[in-house]
Each structure stands twice: as C-alpha cells, then as structure tokens.
Design a protein around this motif. Structure first.
Motif, PDB file in Angstrom:
ATOM      1  N   MET A  21      14.956  -8.589 -34.901  1.00 22.22           N
ATOM      2  CA  MET A  21      15.891  -7.552 -35.345  1.00 22.22           C
ATOM      3  C   MET A  21      17.315  -7.910 -34.952  1.00 22.22           C
ATOM      4  O   MET A  21      18.259  -7.583 -35.657  1.00 22.22           O
ATOM      5  CB  MET A  21      15.516  -6.211 -34.720  1.00 22.22           C
ATOM      6  N   LYS A  22      17.434  -8.568 -33.840  1.00 21.51           N
ATOM      7  CA  LYS A  22      18.761  -8.977 -33.373  1.00 21.51           C
ATOM      8  C   LYS A  22      19.396  -9.944 -34.385  1.00 21.51           C
ATOM      9  O   LYS A  22      20.591  -9.831 -34.707  1.00 21.51           O
ATOM     10  CB  LYS A  22      18.588  -9.659 -32.013  1.00 21.51           C
ATOM     11  N   ASP A  23      18.589 -10.865 -34.867  1.00 20.80           N
ATOM     12  CA  ASP A  23      19.079 -11.812 -35.875  1.00 20.80           C
ATOM     13  C   ASP A  23      19.516 -11.077 -37.133  1.00 20.80           C
ATOM     14  O   ASP A  23      20.546 -11.378 -37.731  1.00 20.80           O
ATOM     15  CB  ASP A  23      18.006 -12.840 -36.237  1.00 20.80           C
ATOM     16  N   VAL A  30      25.618  -5.312 -38.281  1.00 23.34           N
ATOM     17  CA  VAL A  30      25.382  -3.928 -37.840  1.00 23.34           C
ATOM     18  C   VAL A  30      24.740  -3.949 -36.455  1.00 23.34           C
ATOM     19  O   VAL A  30      24.468  -5.023 -35.913  1.00 23.34           O
ATOM     20  CB  VAL A  30      24.449  -3.167 -38.809  1.00 23.34           C
ATOM     21  N   GLY A  31      24.511  -2.786 -35.902  1.00 22.37           N
ATOM     22  CA  GLY A  31      23.871  -2.706 -34.603  1.00 22.37           C
ATOM     23  C   GLY A  31      22.359  -2.793 -34.724  1.00 22.37           C
ATOM     24  O   GLY A  31      21.786  -2.629 -35.802  1.00 22.37           O
ATOM     25  N   THR A  34      20.452   0.260 -36.059  1.00 21.28           N
ATOM     26  CA  THR A  34      20.531   0.465 -37.504  1.00 21.28           C
ATOM     27  C   THR A  34      19.441  -0.338 -38.214  1.00 21.28           C
ATOM     28  O   THR A  34      18.800   0.150 -39.154  1.00 21.28           O
ATOM     29  CB  THR A  34      21.927   0.068 -38.020  1.00 21.28           C
ATOM     30  N   VAL A  35      19.241  -1.541 -37.755  1.00 21.21           N
ATOM     31  CA  VAL A  35      18.159  -2.343 -38.324  1.00 21.21           C
ATOM     32  C   VAL A  35      16.831  -1.625 -38.099  1.00 21.21           C
ATOM     33  O   VAL A  35      16.006  -1.487 -39.014  1.00 21.21           O
ATOM     34  CB  VAL A  35      18.107  -3.745 -37.684  1.00 21.21           C
ATOM     35  N   SER A  36      16.636  -1.147 -36.900  1.00 26.44           N
ATOM     36  CA  SER A  36      15.405  -0.426 -36.571  1.00 26.44           C
ATOM     37  C   SER A  36      15.222   0.750 -37.528  1.00 26.44           C
ATOM     38  O   SER A  36      14.123   0.988 -38.034  1.00 26.44           O
ATOM     39  CB  SER A  36      15.477   0.061 -35.119  1.00 26.44           C
ATOM     40  N   ASP A  48      24.689   1.913 -48.688  1.00 27.34           N
ATOM     41  CA  ASP A  48      25.393   0.642 -48.606  1.00 27.34           C
ATOM     42  C   ASP A  48      24.922  -0.167 -47.395  1.00 27.34           C
ATOM     43  O   ASP A  48      24.573  -1.344 -47.507  1.00 27.34           O
ATOM     44  CB  ASP A  48      26.899   0.919 -48.495  1.00 27.34           C
ATOM     45  N   THR A  49      24.882   0.465 -46.233  1.00 26.51           N
ATOM     46  CA  THR A  49      24.413  -0.213 -45.021  1.00 26.51           C
ATOM     47  C   THR A  49      22.969  -0.653 -45.186  1.00 26.51           C
ATOM     48  O   THR A  49      22.598  -1.792 -44.856  1.00 26.51           O
ATOM     49  CB  THR A  49      24.494   0.748 -43.811  1.00 26.51           C
TER      50      THR A  49
END
Lengths: 346, 346
Positions: A21-23, A30-31, A34-36, A48-49
């Motif tokens: 997720m960091k990648d 983004v942070g 947000t991916v999570s 959009d994000t």
DNA sequence: CTGAAAGCGCTTACAG
DNA sequence: CTGAAAGCGCTTACAG
C-alpha cells in the motif's frame, strides 16, 4: 524447508517484488490511509482521488496482503477442518458441505487428514490454531482433547463431528450410531436370521464401539445369544475382513447374515460374499455409490455425511456469532435403505 | 460477517484474551527476543532461562501467532488447492495426494471447490493469493488465466493439474486424455463394434473435448463413419445422460457400444444399461470403486488421480525450492482395465 | 475529504 | 548469553 532465494542485491526476490500500500500511495501521491479506503471500498474518497489510486493499483499489480490485515483485525475468516482421510468418500462429502457453509460466511477452509493417528490430529489442529483460524471442525481420533483447552479458552470455536470430543465438554454433531445399527440388525432378525455376524472397525474408535453396542443390544433384546466368534473388531483392511468373514462362513455352524460396521468393511465383505456359494444376507453401515446396482443391491443403514458437515459448521458459525450457552450435542438419525441384500431370508 | 464481540471495557474479548510473547517475556522477566529463541528452539539460551520462559509459556497458555510470524518471514508454508468439487471421489483422491506431499514439505493446505464456475475459480484463487500462499495447485475451469499473471510475477508458484492453463504459459500435469480414449475405443472396435456412442461432459471443458477428439480420431483411423446422433456432449446430470442414451438405444439402428467420457457419465449410463433388454458394451473413462463387482464388471480406461496430485505438488515444491526453467508439461498415460463390460462382442 | 502516528505480534539485524 | 530497536503490511483511532 528451504528459505526463499535471495538475489545478489540482497533483497528477497520472491516477496520483495510485491508492491505494498505504501508503494501505491507513493505512486498515486496520496496518504496510506487513502489507499486503504479505496482498497476496502470505504466511503469518503473523491472520485478523482479514487481514480488516481486505482490506476496506481493496476499499474503496480497490487493485491492486499491479507496476512497483514488479519494480524491487525483479529479475525482470520478461516476455518480448519481435521478429519480422518480427505480421500474417503464419506469424509469428502462431509468436507464439501463444510466448505459450502464456510463459504457462505466468507471463510476459507484449511483441511488436513489425521489418518486415524492421534498425534497427527493434535499436530494439525494446533497448527491451525497457530494460524489463528476462527474455528475448528474436527472428526476426532484421539482419546484426550484437553490439549485444546487453552485454544478454546482463547476463543477458537470448535465443533466435533461424527465422533464426540474426549475428556472435554464440546459441541458435537453425531449420528445415533447405536440406534441406526439396532434398526439394521432388527431388520435381519426379522428375516429369520439368528446367527448374525458383526464386523467393525477398531473398538477404540467411538463410532465403532457404539455400533457394536447397538448390535449387542438388539441381539439381547431379541433373546438371541451372541457367539463371540461372530464378532470381529479391528482394522478395516480388506485382507483382515476377508480372513475374518471367511472364517465365519467356513464354520460348521456358519453365520447366515452379516452386519458390516462401515463402508470399507462392506466393500471388502462384498468381494467375499460374491465368491460365496451360499447366499448370505448383508446390511452395511453407510451408504455408497452404486449400492443399488450390485446384485443383490445392498441394503444399508445410511448416514448423511453432508448433513453432518453442514450441521456442524452451522453450529460453529453460530458460536462465532456470539451464541453462548452450554455445549450442544446434536444427534442425527440413520436411515434404513432396503435394496435386496438385507432381505435374503434364512 | 459479524465483527468479534467487544466487551464493556472496550477490549476485544475473543482475541484480547490471547497472551503474546510480550506477556510471556514480562512474566518470565526476560527480553522479547529470548522468548522468541525459546519458542523457536534457537540455541544460545541458558537452561535456567529456558526453564523460566517455558514456565511462563505454560502458565499463560501461550501459542505463537503464525500470522504475525508469516508477515515478517515472507513464506507462509501454505498451499492453495482449487478444484472442481472436493466431494467427487476423483478429486478427493487427488486432494489427499496433494495434502500428503504438502505435509512432507511442512505446508498446510487451503482447499476450495470452483464448482466448474470460472468466476468462483478466480475468486478462490485470488483469495488464496491474498493470504499469500506459497503456491497454488489448480484444476482450472476458466478460459483465461491471465488474472494470475501479477501473482505469478510476484512469486506465487502455480501448477495446473488435470487440465492445462488457458492463455498463460504454466506448469501442467495432465493425463493423455485423447491417447487413453483411443485405447478404449480401439478396444471396442476390436470386439466388432461399429456403431459406438460417445457421451461426454461439456465440450468447453478441456478434458471433455480432448476425449471426444480421441474418439473421433480412432473411428476415423478405423475407417468408421460417426453418426452425430451417437455423440452427445453436455451436462453429466443423470437425467441428461439417461435421455441421451435412451434415445441412442431406441433408434432403429441403435448403437451397440458406449464409451462414456467420465465416471459420472459411466454411473448414470450403468443405470440405463442395467434396465436395457439388449446387451450393450461399455468402456468408461475413469476407474471407480466396485467397478469389478458389477455384472458385468466394468471395463475402464483408468487415470491415477493420486499420481496426478502427487506429481503436480512435487513440481510445485521444486519450483518453490528455486527450480527455474521454462514451464513444464507432464503427461501421464491412462491404463485400460479389462473387466467384462467392454468385451461384450457385437 | 485526507493523512500521520501508533500498533497488531512476531523476526531481523545488530549491539552489548 | 541476552535484549532494545526497527520493521513486516496492514488497520485503528484520531486530528485536521
């Protein structure tokens, strides 16, 4: 076991390759959280994000690592199934039923065969516990399940199926073995048989001794003596069944009917009976495929392995959903299926 | 799924109860790493310290959380098996063999049935990937396995068994289906049959179409025409097999022999043939229990499901141990077992 | 709507 | 022989 290969750069080749997720966060700008959110379909992310994150996910071939998720969340959404032999038709039907129910609750299934070895049962079961399965469905083979106490206390639900737990109080879903045998043996007596053999599995197996009990009770209730030469408990290996049954048939006062204690005994016995000159009545415990196509077709007392598995797993998930209350014991009835071999009269 | 119950103190009841290495360390008055050493049997701990740690472990009922361990180590020591139906005897034998080999390498086994549904196959397979299984053994049912490419690139080994992968290049262990059928059909031709039926599974299934190909090739090679009314591919549901076979037998120019495309078709066909007035020869694909006890005993072309599973899993672990090289395709031969039903002459 | 910090329970790499 | 710190890849709890 071999460790994963490492390349000369010193990074783990196999697993280092995997994007996290960091990648994804870095690539999408983004942070992490947000991916999570996107990965888990949580609300509160701009279209959009979301789009940017999704592109990064696709580009990197990211897939969430559920091992990490599990560690944080507590629940593993997995169930362990321990049985005697995955390859046996009786247990494979049971397994399939367990799988279906578990799937309905979003759980994956670990399976393992104990091979009727108590040590192997324990090893497997505890390995599943170490993986922190949410629950266990166990066809037990050992005589002492106290090794499970800390696990159960720690919250791993467990339901025993086909045979009860020993030395601990636990949920169990069983067939009324003695009752089912009573029905089958009474049926043979009803056809006029008096010298009825019983060949069963090792007496230390709960179901085997229960079935023997059903046999003895029915004979006694009918006022019929049991010659111990008619009773044989032990390995279900074909050679042993052949030898024992042949012995009983070659006796000057031969048995005229056989009650076989499980499907493996039935199959082995059939080979002997087919070769026998004298007709011998047969009622088998457990139904099996093609029983109706043999001549004579085989009369059996049938269990319902799928129903055993389904009932046990439903009980398991009820517990996982918070049902408390004392351990339950559910008994399913066997069913006599009359097909011909059991109606050979004396 | 329901979340784990939380008690009024706000702590997770189910999992909060579980002692960790930290708890053990505190109780034993040692560092975390020392506990880790004892738990993993690493050297360099005083007998005295070891003793103290062990007491704490026993007192607390500690069991290492392998989920956490896995996260740190990379390897999960687990394998995912995806097949059509855990409850089918063919696949359950295969499963048992996979289990045995995996066990030999210290791996646990996830199992799941696709039910011949491509979407379900993918869902299951990717769920196993998300758990980061080390490898996958797959009896495929979908027509496109490109969904696995990122996983394979990331290092999840995969071996296909019984049927090959589609649209990706991957290891596969198969039976030579067409070859085995050729042997069976040639056997029927050798008994004088000319009008030979073929009833098989859905043609989109690789093995089904391969077997049909073997049938057509053999007929062609023998210079025999194939009336399309003798060929029926589709669901193996008993009703369909009954209807199709009855149609072929009731024809003014009926078929005199049947090659059945798998064990489910064979079983369904047997019920029709038993009721038939005219003797019809039968060779079935796949062996099955009791085939020798039927009358006539059933001649089959046998696969070895256990060997398929064993071979595939060995190949999988070879890959995990670092064997590189191009994808391999292993073909096992079928074996004609002559028992009677295939020797009914025309 | 978004993200930085802390933590799940272990192991790794390192220092004493 | 022993242990403190950092990190595996996520989620939680919280702040902005």
């Amino acid at each position: 076991m071999a460790e994963p290969a490492h390349n000369s750069r010193g990074a783990a080749q196999r697993y280092g390759a995997r994007p996290t997720m960091k990648d994804v966060a870095a690539r999408a700008g983004v942070g992490l959280k947000t991916v999570s959110r996107v990965v888990n379909g949580e609300p509160g992310v701009t279209p959009d994000t979301m789009q940017r994150v999704q592109s990064a996910i696709d580009a990197l071939g990211f897939r969430r690592n559920d091992s990490a998720r599990i560690l944080r969340k507590g629940r593993t959404s997995s169930v362990g199934l321990v049985l005697e032999d995955l390859g046996d038709p009786f247990y494979s039907s049971l397994s399939r039923a367990v799988e279906e129910v578990a799937r309905g609750y979003g759980s994956l299934l670990f399976t393992g065969s104990s091979d009727e070895d108590p040590e192997r049962e324990q090893e497997l079961t505890l390995a599943f516990c170490a993986r922190r399965v949410d629950g266990l469905v166990i066809v037990p083979t050992s005589f002492d399940h106290r090794y499970l106490e800390p696990e159960i206390a720690a919250g791993i639900a467990s339901v025993f199926v086909d045979r009860p737990a020993e030395r601990i109080d636990a949920d169990a879903v069983l067939t009324d073995n003695a009752g089912a045998v009573r029905e089958g043996v009474a049926h043979l007596i009803g056809q006029g048989h008096r010298r009825i053999a019983f060949i069963g599995d090792q007496p230390r197996i709960h179901t085997a001794s229960e079935r023997l009990r059903g046999y003895r009770e029915t004979m006694a209730a009918a006022g019929l003596p049991v010659d111990e030469a008619w009773v044989s408990m032990g390995s279900t290996a074909p050679e042993r069944v052949h030898a024992e049954l042949s012995r009983m048939l070659d006796d000057p006062q031969p048995v005229t009917a056989l009650f076989s204690g499980n499907n493996r005994v039935t199959v082995a016995a059939l080979r002997v009976l087919t070769a026998s000159s004298r007709p011998v009545a047969l009622v088998g415990f457990d139904d099996f495929e093609l029983a109706d196509l043999l001549s004579p077709a085989v009369t059996v007392v049938a269990q319902d392995p799928a129903r055993l598995g389904r009932t046990a797993t439903e009980l398991l998930f009820n517990r996982l959903e918070g049902e408390t209350g004392p351990p339950r014991r559910v008994e399913l009835r066997g069913r006599l299926i009359v097909r011909g071999s059991g109606e050979i009269a004396f």
